[in-house]
Scaffold this motif. Sequence first.
Motif, PDB file in Angstrom:
ATOM      1  N   PRO A 133      65.582 -10.577   0.955  1.00 36.36           N
ATOM      2  CA  PRO A 133      67.316 -11.182   2.050  1.00 36.36           C
ATOM      3  C   PRO A 133      66.251 -11.477   2.955  1.00 36.36           C
ATOM      4  O   PRO A 133      64.687 -10.938   3.827  1.00 36.36           O
ATOM      5  N   GLY A 134      66.748 -12.240   3.942  1.00 38.24           N
ATOM      6  CA  GLY A 134      66.182 -12.767   5.160  1.00 38.24           C
ATOM      7  C   GLY A 134      67.542 -12.375   6.426  1.00 38.24           C
ATOM      8  O   GLY A 134      67.840 -11.698   6.292  1.00 38.24           O
ATOM      9  N   ILE A 135      67.674 -12.960   7.807  1.00 35.01           N
ATOM     10  CA  ILE A 135      68.056 -12.408   8.824  1.00 35.01           C
ATOM     11  C   ILE A 135      69.303 -13.456   9.188  1.00 35.01           C
ATOM     12  O   ILE A 135      68.683 -14.301   8.859  1.00 35.01           O
ATOM     13  N   SER A 136      70.449 -13.308   8.561  1.00 35.64           N
ATOM     14  CA  SER A 136      71.525 -14.393   8.728  1.00 35.64           C
ATOM     15  C   SER A 136      72.453 -14.651   9.926  1.00 35.64           C
ATOM     16  O   SER A 136      72.276 -13.672  11.097  1.00 35.64           O
ATOM     17  N   SER A 137      72.876 -16.007  10.084  1.00 36.93           N
ATOM     18  CA  SER A 137      73.152 -16.339  11.598  1.00 36.93           C
ATOM     19  C   SER A 137      73.981 -14.874  11.957  1.00 36.93           C
ATOM     20  O   SER A 137      74.391 -14.595  13.003  1.00 36.93           O
ATOM     21  N   PRO A 138      75.010 -14.488  10.909  1.00 33.70           N
ATOM     22  CA  PRO A 138      76.307 -13.300  11.678  1.00 33.70           C
ATOM     23  C   PRO A 138      75.756 -12.085  12.138  1.00 33.70           C
ATOM     24  O   PRO A 138      75.752 -11.507  13.123  1.00 33.70           O
ATOM     25  N   GLN A 139      74.716 -11.945  11.392  1.00 33.25           N
ATOM     26  CA  GLN A 139      73.875 -10.922  12.246  1.00 33.25           C
ATOM     27  C   GLN A 139      73.148 -10.995  13.799  1.00 33.25           C
ATOM     28  O   GLN A 139      73.316  -9.948  14.173  1.00 33.25           O
ATOM     29  N   VAL A 140      72.592 -11.984  13.580  1.00 35.23           N
ATOM     30  CA  VAL A 140      72.095 -12.633  14.694  1.00 35.23           C
ATOM     31  C   VAL A 140      73.190 -12.559  15.692  1.00 35.23           C
ATOM     32  O   VAL A 140      72.905 -12.118  17.428  1.00 35.23           O
ATOM     33  N   LEU A 141      74.060 -13.240  15.481  1.00 36.80           N
ATOM     34  CA  LEU A 141      75.611 -12.845  16.451  1.00 36.80           C
ATOM     35  C   LEU A 141      75.783 -11.798  17.004  1.00 36.80           C
ATOM     36  O   LEU A 141      75.942 -11.690  18.116  1.00 36.80           O
ATOM     37  N   ALA A 142      75.732 -10.852  16.385  1.00 39.09           N
ATOM     38  CA  ALA A 142      76.342  -9.751  16.723  1.00 39.09           C
ATOM     39  C   ALA A 142      75.795  -8.851  17.603  1.00 39.09           C
ATOM     40  O   ALA A 142      75.106  -8.583  18.649  1.00 39.09           O
ATOM     41  N   ALA A 143      73.802  -8.666  17.443  1.00 35.64           N
ATOM     42  CA  ALA A 143      72.971  -8.511  17.936  1.00 35.64           C
ATOM     43  C   ALA A 143      72.592  -9.144  19.411  1.00 35.64           C
ATOM     44  O   ALA A 143      72.557  -8.874  20.384  1.00 35.64           O
ATOM     45  N   ARG A 144      72.945 -10.202  19.328  1.00 38.76           N
ATOM     46  CA  ARG A 144      72.922 -11.521  20.585  1.00 38.76           C
ATOM     47  C   ARG A 144      74.384 -11.190  21.572  1.00 38.76           C
ATOM     48  O   ARG A 144      74.139 -11.296  23.043  1.00 38.76           O
ATOM     49  N   HIS A 145      75.157 -10.909  20.925  1.00 36.19           N
ATOM     50  CA  HIS A 145      76.475 -10.344  22.006  1.00 36.19           C
ATOM     51  C   HIS A 145      76.917  -8.762  22.246  1.00 36.19           C
ATOM     52  O   HIS A 145      77.536  -8.227  22.400  1.00 36.19           O
ATOM     53  N   ARG A 146      75.209  -8.104  21.640  1.00 31.13           N
ATOM     54  CA  ARG A 146      75.843  -6.815  22.103  1.00 31.13           C
ATOM     55  C   ARG A 146      76.643  -6.377  20.956  1.00 31.13           C
ATOM     56  O   ARG A 146      77.633  -4.959  22.380  1.00 31.13           O
ATOM     57  N   ILE A 147      77.362  -6.672  20.284  1.00 30.11           N
ATOM     58  CA  ILE A 147      78.504  -6.593  19.830  1.00 30.11           C
ATOM     59  C   ILE A 147      78.235  -5.591  17.720  1.00 30.11           C
ATOM     60  O   ILE A 147      76.949  -5.662  17.520  1.00 30.11           O
ATOM     61  N   THR A 148      79.188  -4.670  17.126  1.00 22.26           N
ATOM     62  CA  THR A 148      79.167  -4.786  15.983  1.00 22.26           C
ATOM     63  C   THR A 148      79.985  -5.493  15.189  1.00 22.26           C
ATOM     64  O   THR A 148      81.160  -5.658  15.822  1.00 22.26           O
ATOM     65  N   LEU A 149      79.765  -6.141  13.758  1.00 18.17           N
ATOM     66  CA  LEU A 149      80.902  -6.908  13.362  1.00 18.17           C
ATOM     67  C   LEU A 149      81.841  -6.254  12.448  1.00 18.17           C
ATOM     68  O   LEU A 149      82.691  -6.299  13.050  1.00 18.17           O
ATOM     69  N   THR A 150      81.856  -4.947  12.159  1.00 14.41           N
ATOM     70  CA  THR A 150      82.506  -4.329  11.424  1.00 14.41           C
ATOM     71  C   THR A 150      82.777  -2.780  12.789  1.00 14.41           C
ATOM     72  O   THR A 150      81.922  -2.994  13.600  1.00 14.41           O
TER      73      THR A 150
END
Length: 245
Positions: A133-150
């Motif tokens: 597995p790799g780091i997906s774009s949704p994970q990077v998105l959450a990290a950059r905005h300092r949010i959780t997706l769920t």
Amino acid sequence: MRTVLVVGVGAGDPEQVTLAAVAALNRADAIVVVDRREELADLAAVRDTICRRCITGPYRELHLPDTERGHGGAEVRAWRHRRATALGELLAGLDEDAVAAILVWGDPAFYDGTVAMLEATAALLPLALEIVPGISSPQVLAARHRITLTRVGRTLTITPGRRLAEVLTTTPGDVVVMLDPACAFLAFPDHDIFWGAYLGMPDELLVAGRVAEVGARIRDARAAARARKGWMFDTYLLRPPAATG
Ligand SMILES: C[S@@+](CC[C@H](N)C(=O)[O-])C[C@H]1O[C@@H](n2cnc3c(N)ncnc32)[C@H](O)[C@@H]1O
């Protein structure tokens, strides 16, 4: 039996290649490079950087040329079959116990055809498949905005942009949207959006806010960046207004 490692290498930042991916790339006797017709020099450059930085010895590249895809179900099925067959021929040229690796953008679990292609190839030539597995774009998105997706007890849906309206009708809640050239978010002015383009790359763009307030700015920034660079990768989280979410 030959082994194929499907290696997720992150969504554009070579720093996000995992130690497991580095180990997998170094295990491989050959790196299979899928030459997509639409593939862009920037994306190929990221892949080359990762190989140069992560693989310690000399490595061999096997190029899988792409062919015209055509439109419609039958044409796409025929194209997939041609690709699977060509990959089988390429792999058959390796020793019986060889290990090949295919680098996949982000994580192979999200909107990527590599695993399906290899399953089709494995029907023609016995193969052992392993996925890193790799780091997906949704994970990077959450990290950059300092949010959780769920959010606690909430549903998260992931969809390509063209199905966003249908998703929000049938499954209200938070949605991660990928592959959305049409800016489908503009139809939901009351939602909050957390948008990111070229995440993890030098041209990264981030915008967050109520769609009514930032939607047009995102659309325009997206169009300008696309015109400047010739390609666009963007992902966003759409969150319903607090009262309804
Ligand atoms: C074919 S899908 C591949 C997704 C990939 N497997 C992943 O895990 O992110 C391509 C789409 O992923 C999203 N994407 C991939 N890399 C991105 C990045 N660096 N920044 C923003 N979105 C990205 C975009 O929605 C793009 O249209």
